[in-house]
Design an enzyme around this catalytic site. Sequence first.
Site, PDB file in Angstrom:
ATOM      1  N   GLU A  96      45.257 -37.041  83.278  1.00  0.00           N
ATOM      2  CA  GLU A  96      44.402 -36.891  84.557  1.00  0.00           C
ATOM      3  C   GLU A  96      44.640 -35.689  85.303  1.00  0.00           C
ATOM      4  O   GLU A  96      45.647 -35.006  85.385  1.00  0.00           O
ATOM      5  CB  GLU A  96      44.729 -38.054  85.480  1.00  0.00           C
ATOM      6  CG  GLU A  96      44.455 -39.517  84.912  1.00  0.00           C
ATOM      7  CD  GLU A  96      45.138 -40.607  85.640  1.00  0.00           C
ATOM      8  OE1 GLU A  96      45.203 -41.713  85.011  1.00  0.00           O
ATOM      9  OE2 GLU A  96      45.628 -40.169  86.631  1.00  0.00           O
ATOM     10  N   CYS A 110      45.907 -31.186  91.309  1.00  0.00           N
ATOM     11  CA  CYS A 110      46.854 -31.865  90.747  1.00  0.00           C
ATOM     12  C   CYS A 110      46.782 -32.057  89.209  1.00  0.00           C
ATOM     13  O   CYS A 110      45.961 -32.473  88.736  1.00  0.00           O
ATOM     14  CB  CYS A 110      46.957 -33.195  91.615  1.00  0.00           C
ATOM     15  SG  CYS A 110      48.478 -34.157  91.026  1.00  0.00           S
ATOM     16  N   CYS A 117      55.017 -40.308  79.966  1.00  0.00           N
ATOM     17  CA  CYS A 117      56.221 -39.698  80.758  1.00  0.00           C
ATOM     18  C   CYS A 117      57.501 -40.302  80.129  1.00  0.00           C
ATOM     19  O   CYS A 117      57.496 -41.764  79.857  1.00  0.00           O
ATOM     20  CB  CYS A 117      56.204 -39.831  82.171  1.00  0.00           C
ATOM     21  SG  CYS A 117      57.337 -39.245  82.946  1.00  0.00           S
ATOM     22  N   CYS A 121      59.879 -44.030  85.681  1.00  0.00           N
ATOM     23  CA  CYS A 121      60.063 -44.793  86.821  1.00  0.00           C
ATOM     24  C   CYS A 121      59.333 -46.099  86.966  1.00  0.00           C
ATOM     25  O   CYS A 121      58.122 -46.262  86.608  1.00  0.00           O
ATOM     26  CB  CYS A 121      59.683 -43.903  88.080  1.00  0.00           C
ATOM     27  SG  CYS A 121      60.353 -42.182  87.786  1.00  0.00           S
ATOM     28  N   CYS A 124      55.634 -46.687  88.606  1.00  0.00           N
ATOM     29  CA  CYS A 124      54.779 -45.502  88.152  1.00  0.00           C
ATOM     30  C   CYS A 124      54.071 -46.038  86.826  1.00  0.00           C
ATOM     31  O   CYS A 124      54.510 -46.218  85.744  1.00  0.00           O
ATOM     32  CB  CYS A 124      55.232 -44.059  88.111  1.00  0.00           C
ATOM     33  SG  CYS A 124      54.354 -42.897  87.452  1.00  0.00           S
ATOM     34  N   GLY A 164      53.450 -37.118  83.720  1.00  0.00           N
ATOM     35  CA  GLY A 164      54.345 -36.454  83.146  1.00  0.00           C
ATOM     36  C   GLY A 164      55.320 -35.758  83.746  1.00  0.00           C
ATOM     37  O   GLY A 164      55.462 -35.597  85.104  1.00  0.00           O
ATOM     38  N   GLU A 165      56.717 -35.427  83.095  1.00  0.00           N
ATOM     39  CA  GLU A 165      57.729 -34.777  83.754  1.00  0.00           C
ATOM     40  C   GLU A 165      57.798 -33.448  83.041  1.00  0.00           C
ATOM     41  O   GLU A 165      58.253 -32.947  82.201  1.00  0.00           O
ATOM     42  CB  GLU A 165      59.013 -35.430  83.390  1.00  0.00           C
ATOM     43  CG  GLU A 165      60.519 -34.741  83.743  1.00  0.00           C
ATOM     44  CD  GLU A 165      60.405 -34.317  85.144  1.00  0.00           C
ATOM     45  OE1 GLU A 165      60.299 -35.151  86.039  1.00  0.00           O
ATOM     46  OE2 GLU A 165      60.711 -33.246  85.334  1.00  0.00           O
ATOM     47  N   SER A 196      56.643 -30.537  90.550  1.00  0.00           N
ATOM     48  CA  SER A 196      57.767 -31.779  91.021  1.00  0.00           C
ATOM     49  C   SER A 196      58.264 -32.413  89.721  1.00  0.00           C
ATOM     50  O   SER A 196      57.688 -32.343  88.763  1.00  0.00           O
ATOM     51  CB  SER A 196      56.426 -32.851  91.349  1.00  0.00           C
ATOM     52  OG  SER A 196      57.165 -33.931  91.719  1.00  0.00           O
ATOM     53  N   HIS A 221      63.589 -40.840  95.706  1.00  0.00           N
ATOM     54  CA  HIS A 221      63.261 -42.212  96.113  1.00  0.00           C
ATOM     55  C   HIS A 221      64.511 -42.717  96.831  1.00  0.00           C
ATOM     56  O   HIS A 221      64.089 -44.167  96.798  1.00  0.00           O
ATOM     57  CB  HIS A 221      62.791 -42.452  94.819  1.00  0.00           C
ATOM     58  CG  HIS A 221      61.553 -42.005  94.237  1.00  0.00           C
ATOM     59  ND1 HIS A 221      60.392 -41.370  94.743  1.00  0.00           N
ATOM     60  CD2 HIS A 221      61.440 -41.645  92.764  1.00  0.00           C
ATOM     61  CE1 HIS A 221      59.823 -40.712  94.033  1.00  0.00           C
ATOM     62  NE2 HIS A 221      60.191 -40.839  92.903  1.00  0.00           N
ATOM     63  N   ASN A 295      51.576 -46.732  96.044  1.00  0.00           N
ATOM     64  CA  ASN A 295      50.363 -47.151  95.688  1.00  0.00           C
ATOM     65  C   ASN A 295      50.150 -48.107  94.755  1.00  0.00           C
ATOM     66  O   ASN A 295      50.810 -47.744  93.787  1.00  0.00           O
ATOM     67  CB  ASN A 295      49.450 -45.857  95.442  1.00  0.00           C
ATOM     68  CG  ASN A 295      48.266 -45.738  95.448  1.00  0.00           C
ATOM     69  OD1 ASN A 295      47.649 -46.849  96.006  1.00  0.00           O
ATOM     70  ND2 ASN A 295      47.468 -44.846  95.334  1.00  0.00           N
ATOM     71  N   CYS A 337      49.492 -41.600  89.907  1.00  0.00           N
ATOM     72  CA  CYS A 337      49.210 -40.896  88.540  1.00  0.00           C
ATOM     73  C   CYS A 337      49.447 -42.132  87.553  1.00  0.00           C
ATOM     74  O   CYS A 337      49.869 -42.969  87.425  1.00  0.00           O
ATOM     75  CB  CYS A 337      50.211 -39.887  88.244  1.00  0.00           C
ATOM     76  SG  CYS A 337      51.916 -40.245  89.010  1.00  0.00           S
TER      77      CYS A 337
HETATM   78  N1  SAH Z   1      57.097 -36.696  87.096  1.00  0.00           N
HETATM   79  C1  SAH Z   1      57.205 -35.859  88.188  1.00  0.00           C
HETATM   80  C2  SAH Z   1      55.835 -35.413  88.597  1.00  0.00           C
HETATM   81  C3  SAH Z   1      54.672 -36.654  88.494  1.00  0.00           C
HETATM   82  S1  SAH Z   1      54.850 -37.926  89.597  1.00  0.00           S
HETATM   83  C4  SAH Z   1      57.810 -36.534  89.431  1.00  0.00           C
HETATM   84  O1  SAH Z   1      58.240 -37.666  89.169  1.00  0.00           O
HETATM   85  O2  SAH Z   1      58.236 -35.828  90.382  1.00  0.00           O
HETATM   86  C5  SAH Z   1      54.385 -37.326  91.128  1.00  0.00           C
HETATM   87  C6  SAH Z   1      54.847 -38.029  92.533  1.00  0.00           C
HETATM   88  O3  SAH Z   1      53.939 -39.321  92.469  1.00  0.00           O
HETATM   89  C7  SAH Z   1      56.171 -38.377  92.288  1.00  0.00           C
HETATM   90  O4  SAH Z   1      56.995 -37.992  93.595  1.00  0.00           O
HETATM   91  C8  SAH Z   1      56.020 -39.918  92.118  1.00  0.00           C
HETATM   92  O5  SAH Z   1      57.222 -40.538  92.696  1.00  0.00           O
HETATM   93  C9  SAH Z   1      54.722 -40.029  93.086  1.00  0.00           C
HETATM   94  N2  SAH Z   1      54.168 -41.540  92.382  1.00  0.00           N
HETATM   95  C10 SAH Z   1      53.816 -41.766  91.312  1.00  0.00           C
HETATM   96  N3  SAH Z   1      53.286 -42.899  91.277  1.00  0.00           N
HETATM   97  C11 SAH Z   1      53.325 -43.387  92.386  1.00  0.00           C
HETATM   98  C12 SAH Z   1      52.782 -44.635  93.014  1.00  0.00           C
HETATM   99  N4  SAH Z   1      52.235 -45.736  92.607  1.00  0.00           N
HETATM  100  N5  SAH Z   1      52.799 -44.768  94.205  1.00  0.00           N
HETATM  101  C13 SAH Z   1      53.313 -43.609  95.070  1.00  0.00           C
HETATM  102  N6  SAH Z   1      53.867 -42.476  94.621  1.00  0.00           N
HETATM  103  C14 SAH Z   1      53.956 -42.525  93.277  1.00  0.00           C
HETATM  104 FE1  SF4 Z   2      58.844 -41.075  87.271  1.00  0.00          FE
HETATM  105 FE2  SF4 Z   2      57.288 -38.836  87.526  1.00  0.00          FE
HETATM  106 FE3  SF4 Z   2      57.287 -39.848  85.134  1.00  0.00          FE
HETATM  107 FE4  SF4 Z   2      55.881 -41.324  87.011  1.00  0.00          FE
HETATM  108  S1  SF4 Z   2      55.467 -39.254  86.206  1.00  0.00           S
HETATM  109  S2  SF4 Z   2      57.364 -42.300  85.489  1.00  0.00           S
HETATM  110  S3  SF4 Z   2      57.116 -40.670  88.703  1.00  0.00           S
HETATM  111  S4  SF4 Z   2      59.054 -39.095  86.287  1.00  0.00           S
END
Ligand code: SAH
Ligand code: SF4
Length: 356
Positions: A96, A110, A117, A121, A124, A164-165, A196, A221, A295, A337
């Site tokens: 996306e 974005c 990923c 997390c 996510c 993705g990371e 990020s 977090h 979200n 995401c």
């Molecule tokens: N993997 C990287 C970048 C992608 S996620 C990272 O984790 O930083 C980008 C941001 O979106 C992160 O801060 C993540 O915590 C946030 N994010 C992902 N899913 C979310 C959700 N469902 N609600 C709120 N924030 C979210």
């Molecule tokens: Fe975690 Fe970022 Fe990967 Fe989502 S995209 S699982 S927030 S590291």
Amino acid sequence: MASIPQKPFLAGSLREDLAAWCVKECTAKFRANQIAEWLYRHDVLNPMEMKNLPLPLRGALAADFLAPGSSIAESAPAPDGTEKLLIRLHDGETVEMVLIPGREERLTFCLSTQVGCPVGCLFCASGRDGLIRNLAAGEILEEFLLGSSRAGRRPDSIVFMGIGEGLMNFHELSKALHVLTSPDYVGMSPRRITVSTSGYVPGILKLAELGKEFTLAISLHAPDDETRARIIPDKVRYPIAEIMAAADRYLETAGRMVTIEYTLLAGVNDSHEAAVKLARLARIHHAKVNLIPYNATGSRFQRPARETIEAFEKTIFDAGAHVTLRTERGSESSAACGQLRRSAKYGKHNSQENGK
Ligand code: SAH
Ligand code: SF4
């Protein structure tokens, strides 16, 4: 382990790659500069639109390169003006990207860096099926070019906050960052590009070594490791002390203040004590805090009540740390995401649940 296509991506090709191709085609090397101009000055990826090239050369380019390898499979415009695009990659996988309009006609893209990923997390949608594959630099640049042609203009800034990371795909991400920021190519200011990370320490240190002023956002977090362990699985989770030491190093080498991202989860990380500890951490490390209310993605977490979110923000502010609350742009188009990808019928690896 990006999926290796039979042909190279035209997006991301360096001038020397294009010059080598011209030699192979027995055509003058100045054509390489013309191709690079189309790609990186005019954001044109389709060789057939490269009007100052002879027709047979356009055909040869189209035959020898993936140009483009990706296409827009679906778009989800939201009433708030954001538009999420589902990008279908050359092998049928999907990622996306989001076009986010801001104040004074500013536009942010974005972008995603991986399919799925590896971090996973728990809140996510992106990491729910683990890592499927890395994106190649050319695919990251194709997101940029597809987005630019969709918007009819380039973005003012880019955030790598899609799927993705990125720092675990450092080789390809850094190649894409080079093309995006080098004056010989796209020429964006590194300050306008945010990388990020979930706190992948080796990647933060490598980004610091590039010595460029990218904006670094660290998704913390939680202000302590116990709370963090309830949100991020063990496999790729670094201790907060190591992450913040890497953030200090980044501040020293890149000269950029780091942002701490903090997804607020009801009853998990939204207490007054957590806010006090977080503010302390931010002050010690000269970092800004960006709060992101959760979200819903069908996980077991919940977004805190508005009063709790506001009280959390106020506690940090009162403690003298710099804090912002992310406005909820895009929540209508399932902006968290990974959600569009998971709900799309196009995704090769989509599951039945749609992340809601
Ligand atoms: N993997 C990287 C970048 C992608 S996620 C990272 O984790 O930083 C980008 C941001 O979106 C992160 O801060 C993540 O915590 C946030 N994010 C992902 N899913 C979310 C959700 N469902 N609600 C709120 N924030 C979210
Ligand atoms: Fe975690 Fe970022 Fe990967 Fe989502 S995209 S699982 S927030 S590291």
